[in-house]
Design an enzyme around this catalytic site. Sequence first.
Site, PDB file in Angstrom:
ATOM      1  N   ALA A  30       0.830  -1.086   0.026  1.00 49.08           N
ATOM      2  CA  ALA A  30      -0.043   0.124  -0.020  1.00 49.08           C
ATOM      3  C   ALA A  30       0.980   1.353  -0.066  1.00 49.08           C
ATOM      4  CB  ALA A  30      -0.928   0.059   1.261  1.00 49.08           C
TER       5      ALA A  30
ATOM      6  N   GLY B 252      -1.378 -14.945  -2.461  1.00 48.75           N
ATOM      7  CA  GLY B 252      -1.672 -14.303  -3.948  1.00 48.75           C
ATOM      8  C   GLY B 252      -2.445 -13.021  -3.874  1.00 48.75           C
TER       9      GLY B 252
ATOM     10  N   GLU C 215      -8.732 -20.640  -2.938  1.00 46.56           N
ATOM     11  CA  GLU C 215      -8.558 -20.275  -1.682  1.00 46.56           C
ATOM     12  C   GLU C 215      -9.773 -20.462  -0.886  1.00 46.56           C
ATOM     13  OE1 GLU C 215      -5.314 -18.010   0.385  1.00 46.56           O
ATOM     14  OE2 GLU C 215      -5.258 -16.998  -1.764  1.00 46.56           O
TER      15      GLU C 215
ATOM     16  N   ASP D 206       1.045   0.887  14.593  1.00 43.75           N
ATOM     17  CA  ASP D 206       1.417   2.283  14.797  1.00 43.75           C
ATOM     18  C   ASP D 206       0.586   3.283  13.998  1.00 43.75           C
ATOM     19  OD1 ASP D 206       3.957   1.095  15.791  1.00 43.75           O
ATOM     20  OD2 ASP D 206       4.881   0.914  14.008  1.00 43.75           O
TER      21      ASP D 206
ATOM     22  N   HIS E 138      -5.631 -17.002  11.328  1.00 41.83           N
ATOM     23  CA  HIS E 138      -5.469 -17.701  10.180  1.00 41.83           C
ATOM     24  C   HIS E 138      -5.416 -19.041  10.436  1.00 41.83           C
ATOM     25  CE1 HIS E 138      -3.725 -19.631   6.647  1.00 41.83           C
ATOM     26  NE2 HIS E 138      -3.892 -18.543   5.788  1.00 41.83           N
TER      27      HIS E 138
ATOM     28  N   ARG F 258     -12.445 -18.439   6.425  1.00 35.79           N
ATOM     29  CA  ARG F 258     -11.374 -18.429   7.478  1.00 35.79           C
ATOM     30  C   ARG F 258     -11.890 -18.643   9.042  1.00 35.79           C
ATOM     31  NH1 ARG F 258      -6.714 -14.815   5.199  1.00 35.79           N
ATOM     32  NH2 ARG F 258      -6.244 -16.179   3.664  1.00 35.79           N
TER      33      ARG F 258
ATOM     34  N   HIS G 133      -3.571 -13.011  12.345  1.00 40.66           N
ATOM     35  CA  HIS G 133      -3.158 -12.950  10.893  1.00 40.66           C
ATOM     36  C   HIS G 133      -3.545 -11.619  10.100  1.00 40.66           C
ATOM     37  CE1 HIS G 133      -2.045 -14.138   7.105  1.00 40.66           C
ATOM     38  NE2 HIS G 133      -3.404 -14.128   6.375  1.00 40.66           N
TER      39      HIS G 133
ATOM     40  N   GLU H 102      -3.496  -2.420   5.381  1.00 45.01           N
ATOM     41  CA  GLU H 102      -4.245  -2.820   6.445  1.00 45.01           C
ATOM     42  C   GLU H 102      -4.497  -2.028   7.629  1.00 45.01           C
ATOM     43  OE1 GLU H 102      -1.934  -6.431   7.555  1.00 45.01           O
ATOM     44  OE2 GLU H 102      -3.032  -6.984   9.199  1.00 45.01           O
TER      45      GLU H 102
ATOM     46  N   ARG I 133     -12.474 -11.360   6.380  1.00 49.13           N
ATOM     47  CA  ARG I 133     -12.038 -10.941   5.007  1.00 49.13           C
ATOM     48  C   ARG I 133     -11.775 -12.278   4.362  1.00 49.13           C
ATOM     49  NH1 ARG I 133      -6.324 -11.285   2.987  1.00 49.13           N
ATOM     50  NH2 ARG I 133      -6.040 -12.022   5.151  1.00 49.13           N
TER      51      ARG I 133
ATOM     52  N   SER J 109      -6.693  -8.429   0.340  1.00 49.30           N
ATOM     53  CA  SER J 109      -5.843  -7.550   1.277  1.00 49.30           C
ATOM     54  C   SER J 109      -4.814  -6.807   0.349  1.00 49.30           C
ATOM     55  CB  SER J 109      -5.330  -8.072   2.389  1.00 49.30           C
ATOM     56  OG  SER J 109      -4.488  -9.376   2.147  1.00 49.30           O
TER      57      SER J 109
HETATM   58  C1  SIN Z   1      -2.630 -17.727   2.819  1.00 45.97           C
HETATM   59  O1  SIN Z   1      -1.869 -17.658   1.735  1.00 45.97           O
HETATM   60  O2  SIN Z   1      -3.351 -18.391   3.295  1.00 45.97           O
HETATM   61  C2  SIN Z   1      -2.803 -15.802   2.895  1.00 45.97           C
HETATM   62  C3  SIN Z   1      -3.520 -15.409   2.130  1.00 45.97           C
HETATM   63  C4  SIN Z   1      -4.238 -14.254   2.580  1.00 45.97           C
HETATM   64  O3  SIN Z   1      -4.416 -14.045   3.845  1.00 45.97           O
HETATM   65  O4  SIN Z   1      -4.978 -13.527   2.047  1.00 45.97           O
END
Ligand code: SIN
Length: 516
Positions: free
Chosen positions: A9, A44, A110, A216, A237, A284, A347, A371, A382, A387
Amino acid sequence: MIVIGTGIAGLSTAIFLKKKGYDVVVLSKEEELQETNTYYAQGGIIGPRPEDSSQQLKEDILEAGYHYNSIEAVNQIAYEGPQLVKDFLIDKVGVKFSCNEAGEFDYTGEAAHSIKRVLHYKDTSGEQIENSLLAYARKLDIKILSSYVSIDIITNNHHSRDTRELYKEREVMGIYALDEESGEVKKMLSHYTVLATGGIGALYKHTTNSEVSTGDGLTMAYRTGADIINAEMVQFHPTALFHKDIKGFLISESVRGEGARLIDHDGSTFMEKYAPEQKDLAPRDVVARAIYSEINSSGKDYMLLDVASYYEGEKDINKRFSRIYETCKEGGIDITKEPIPIVPVAHYFCGGIKVDLFGKTSIKRLFAVGETSCTGVHGANRLASCSLLEGVLWPQKAAEEIDKNFKPIEKNRFAEIPEWKSPKETEKFDNILLQQDWESIKLTMWNYAGIVRTRHGLKRANADLNYYTNRIFDFYNSAELRKNIIELRNGVVAASAIVRAAMHNKKSIGCHYLAE
Ligand code: SIN
């Protein structure tokens, strides 16, 4: 212009601003500019795929986020994000993504994605993106300062010697930052300031995040009076490596995206009990809680992820997931033959500094991206690989917004901002004291503001954090300023903000799971 942070970012914002002709200074508190959460991302980034649709992506994001999301922000990312990955990251910056044998992008899956749409570079996607952005920023001659630790945001209301500024709308005029090398605090004035300081994972005992993630930006913005939202939404995660010597190493969700299954210590899969349809690829928060529950009911310290028996990918496991393969091997685990011990860990921060569709905070001339910001895209949980996408789209929007409405701050107003004043007598603190406070904060957050929360636990966390805050502020006021003290002060405030938000939100939803 000042941009704080050198992850996706921060670097993207600097690049977009520089391309519009602005002078930009990017600050990193680290010596190594790559030391960011971006660098460690494995999975990714969502890219454009002809078989996919913006509408479908939008629905997946909303579904994963429990419809707690901002519809406008989700529309923006779903309809504009993937194309920007192609136009900016691939075509301009030159980021490489893995391809199949036919030379086409190798999209991976994913959790909670209804189609394989994630572009990756093996399992080191973040490193590839980070290094390419840094190289591109250097090519554009963007000034990047390492070991510059931002301390406070300067505002007219808080810092100007001109008392008339007290009665004007609050505006950000730059920052005070510690140059670690010289030990001097610099006044850095700026017409616009962009926070891209990343997340808060380092506030938790167990995390995939780099130790730099001490909240921060969140804390600095909070001190200016900026709005903070959804701070209770900390994403865990499901799968980090459980190992006595290797801490917080991520086992990417894309491993499950390519077939791997979670199993218990008897070798049985269990996700069907918790999510009969999506199973191991459920959102997740659902998977993290399922593992947490299996760990608790079995009395074991971890569950297992079996890649060897279930892998469906085209490439050999050790080539597709080369970093995971190598790291596990160093830890004595051959993932091509045996299951990986895993635990869920902190995570990603889905909440943050409230921003609009252009990264604008509630304070004039202060922007936040990545973030540390909360755009509303992620809602209560998320969707994976969103992200990095948000971390490239909002910088583009922020740069456009700054450019469209650019208004310099008059020289005479800048002249009323004083230099930083250090206390006359400062004390050097033993690192042991700082470490003790960090350990206490991390354990408090892990136990009471973690995967499963209770009213009593949060109340206790709040009381404990109040106590740490008083102590830390006391020694911050007399300490010789160093990065570790600044981070600790930020960390305890960020932790308190999370706990207070969790106490305030009585509704159990997504990442904010209340057991009672
Ligand atoms: C992962 O590779 O599981 C993390 C990907 C993510 O946090 O978007």
